[in-house]
Design an enzyme around this catalytic site. Structure first.
Site, PDB file in Angstrom:
ATOM      1  N   SER A 267       0.833  -1.195   0.000  1.00  0.00           N
ATOM      2  CA  SER A 267       0.000   0.000   0.000  1.00  0.00           C
ATOM      3  C   SER A 267       0.870   1.247   0.000  1.00  0.00           C
ATOM      4  CB  SER A 267      -0.901   0.000   1.235  1.00  0.00           C
ATOM      5  OG  SER A 267      -1.459   1.275   1.461  1.00  0.00           O
ATOM      6  N   LYS A 268       0.328   2.326  -0.544  1.00  0.00           N
ATOM      7  CA  LYS A 268       1.032   3.610  -0.479  1.00  0.00           C
ATOM      8  C   LYS A 268       1.325   4.013   0.961  1.00  0.00           C
ATOM      9  CE  LYS A 268      -1.024   5.701  -4.641  1.00  0.00           C
ATOM     10  NZ  LYS A 268      -1.790   6.865  -5.141  1.00  0.00           N
ATOM     11  N   ARG A 269       0.493   3.542   1.865  1.00  0.00           N
ATOM     12  CA  ARG A 269       0.643   3.929   3.269  1.00  0.00           C
ATOM     13  C   ARG A 269       1.650   3.064   4.028  1.00  0.00           C
ATOM     14  NH1 ARG A 269      -4.264   4.669   1.486  1.00  0.00           N
ATOM     15  NH2 ARG A 269      -4.866   2.498   1.773  1.00  0.00           N
TER      16      ARG A 269
END
Length: 506
Positions: A267-269
């Site tokens: 994930s980007k996070r």
């Protein structure tokens, strides 16, 4: 959707690829992997790499993210031939500056009957699905395809504004993916889709293919997550070719997912996805790019470490594997360490200095701005440190004690645990032996001989018990540069002072 193995298509003679991120956050490794593979394909084929920005989502896009994307590409050395800050024949290269182009193309699609006005609200679409016994979220049902002019007028009289939808053909849609081979989407599996919102804003489903068409992009390499939108793009491309907007259908290649921890898509996070976090930790661009290249591709079955020049020579997107790739931070760090060892010593020092300054162990963030002593110590220690660090962020821990003029360094907790009951006696013997050494003899080999005789031969201590306290006194760390070389670099006065300082604190 079905996939079938078959011969992957030949690449065109003059390859034109593009990288077109949306500026919606900090650059992440998936984004950079996409840029890298497009760049490598362009450089391998001596083609053209176009860089544009898809920034039509005013709610999510930011100028900060836009600048970070450019900063990331510049840091990594991924250059482009046409696009942002470079120019070219097909600008502007920011979608937010191309609104009139999209309006014109949308009008042509509507006039030709390839697009139509759709007045249905999301609530009405859901209600019709329920009434027909379909799942509520089944999707659009084609209700507005054949509205009469009277019906459209009635909707407008209610104050409604239409979206524009593309009319999907009732037929299977198939293409040969450069990575996955033959892929087919069955008729009816892709509903008519919106290309312009009721407020007039164009969507990605229109802007992306129109930009590709007008920029003559003939090879589209992108993530697997966009595979489901490909039949839409193929149909729109057919219409754009009919209208004279596009010259040809591009080839598509869909790169595998990058997976993170626990078998989930990265994930980007996720922290390990954050490009700048890796840079802050001390990855060098050569090491990080090498590892990202391995996320779906390999230069050879038995080889993991290579330069970007070697990648360019060998890269062919048709060799990319379709299976998901896993981001392994330990392997990434290991590969980075290999590239750090391959740097010229002065290059290594130049790159390390900003990290040393950040961590408070040198006075400036560039080599030329350092003091004479700082440059002298770093030059003397480079051969000790460079082979032993994996990230530039580790250099400060290795050279901090060499640069320090302090007579006592507070040991780290794990270093204190190495000090046994014999440590005071060992330090007393070491202080006595080293205090007797002349300045002219203060060299690595002589220091080794002196302490070996005093602590091991005469003192009867085992090497670990003999040299452990001396190492802790010199560096305050359990792991440090080679001991006797460090003592030579630091000098007699500071070395003896540190041994005495630790002895006093025991």
């Amino acid at each position: 959707m079905t996939e079938a193995e078959n011969t992957k298509p030949e690449l065109p003679e003059n390859v034109r690829v593009r990288f077109c991120p949306s500026p919606t956050g900090i650059p992440h490794v998936g984004m950079v992997r996409t840029a890298l593979f497009n760049w490598a394909e362009a450089r391998h084929t001596k083609g053209t790499f176009v860089f544009r920005i898809e920034d039509t989502d005013a709610q999510r896009d930011s100028e900060e993210s836009y600048n970070q994307i450019i900063e990331a590409l510049n840091w990594l050395g991924i250059d482009w031939d046409e696009g942002i800050n470079v120019g070219g024949p097909d600008g502007p290269y920011r979608q937010s500056e191309r609104g009139d182009i999209y309006k014109d193309v949308a009008a042509k699609l509507l006039e030709a009957g390839y697009a139509y006005e759709s007045f249905s609200t999301p609530e009405e679409i859901e209600a019709r699905n329920v009434a027909a016994g379909r799942p509520k979220a089944f999707g659009y049902d084609g209700y507005d395809r054949n509205l009469t002019e009277e019906q459209k007028a009635a909707f407008r009289a209610e104050g409604r504004k239409p979206a524009l939808r593309i009319r999907m053909p009732d037929e299977d849609i198939a293409f040969d993916d450069l990575i996955r081979g033959r892929i087919e989407f069955k008729a009816g599996s892709v509903p008519d889709y919106v290309i312009v919102r009721p407020n007039g804003d164009p969507l990605y489903t229109l802007t992306n293919p129109v930009d590709d068409a007008m920029m003559n992009i003939n090879v589209v390499l992108r993530g697997e997550d966009l595979l489901s939108s490909t039949p839409r793009q193929i149909v729109l491309y057919r219409y754009l070719i009919e209208l004279g907007v596009a010259k040809e259908m591009p080839l598509f290649g869909h790169m595998p997912y990058v997976m993170g921890q626990g078998n989930k898509k990265l994930s980007k996070r996720d922290p390990e996805s954050n490009l700048f976090l890796h840079r802050d930790n001390g990855f060098i661009r050569e090491g990080l790019l090498n590892y990202l290249a391995l996320l779906g591709w390999s230069i050879a079955a038995d080889r993991d470490v290579f330069s970007m020049e070697e990648m360019i020579e060998k890269f062919d997107v048709r060799d990319v594997k379709a299976n998901p790739a896993r981001f392994d931070i330990d392997k990434a760090i290991s590969i980075n360490a290999e590239h750090i060892r391959m740097l010229e010593p002065q290059d290594f020092l130049n790159r390390a200095v900003p990290y040393l300054n950040r961590d408070g162990v040198v006075s400036a963030d560039s080599w030329d701005a350092l003091t004479d002593r700082e440059r002298e110590v770093l030059s003397a220690s480079v051969k000790l440190v460079q082979p032993r660090v994996r990230l530039l962020g580790e250099v400060a821990g290795m050279v901090g004690s060499l640069l320090s003029t302090e007579g006592y360094i507070e040991p780290d907790d794990d270093a204190k645990k190495q000090l046994k009951d014999s440590a005071p006696a060992v330090l007393d013997a070491a202080i006595a032996a080293l205090s007797a050494v002349d300045e002219a003899d203060w060299k690595t080999d002589f220091l080794h001989e002196t302490l070996n005789k005093a602590l091991i031969e005469d003192g009867g201590y085992k090497p670990r018990l003999a040299f452990g306290p001396v190492r802790v006194a010199m560096s305050g760390r359990r792991v440090s540069p080679p001991l006797f070389e460090s003592m030579e670099i630091v000098g007699k006065e500071i070395t003896v002072a540190r041994l005495q300082g630790l002895r006093e604190h025991l």
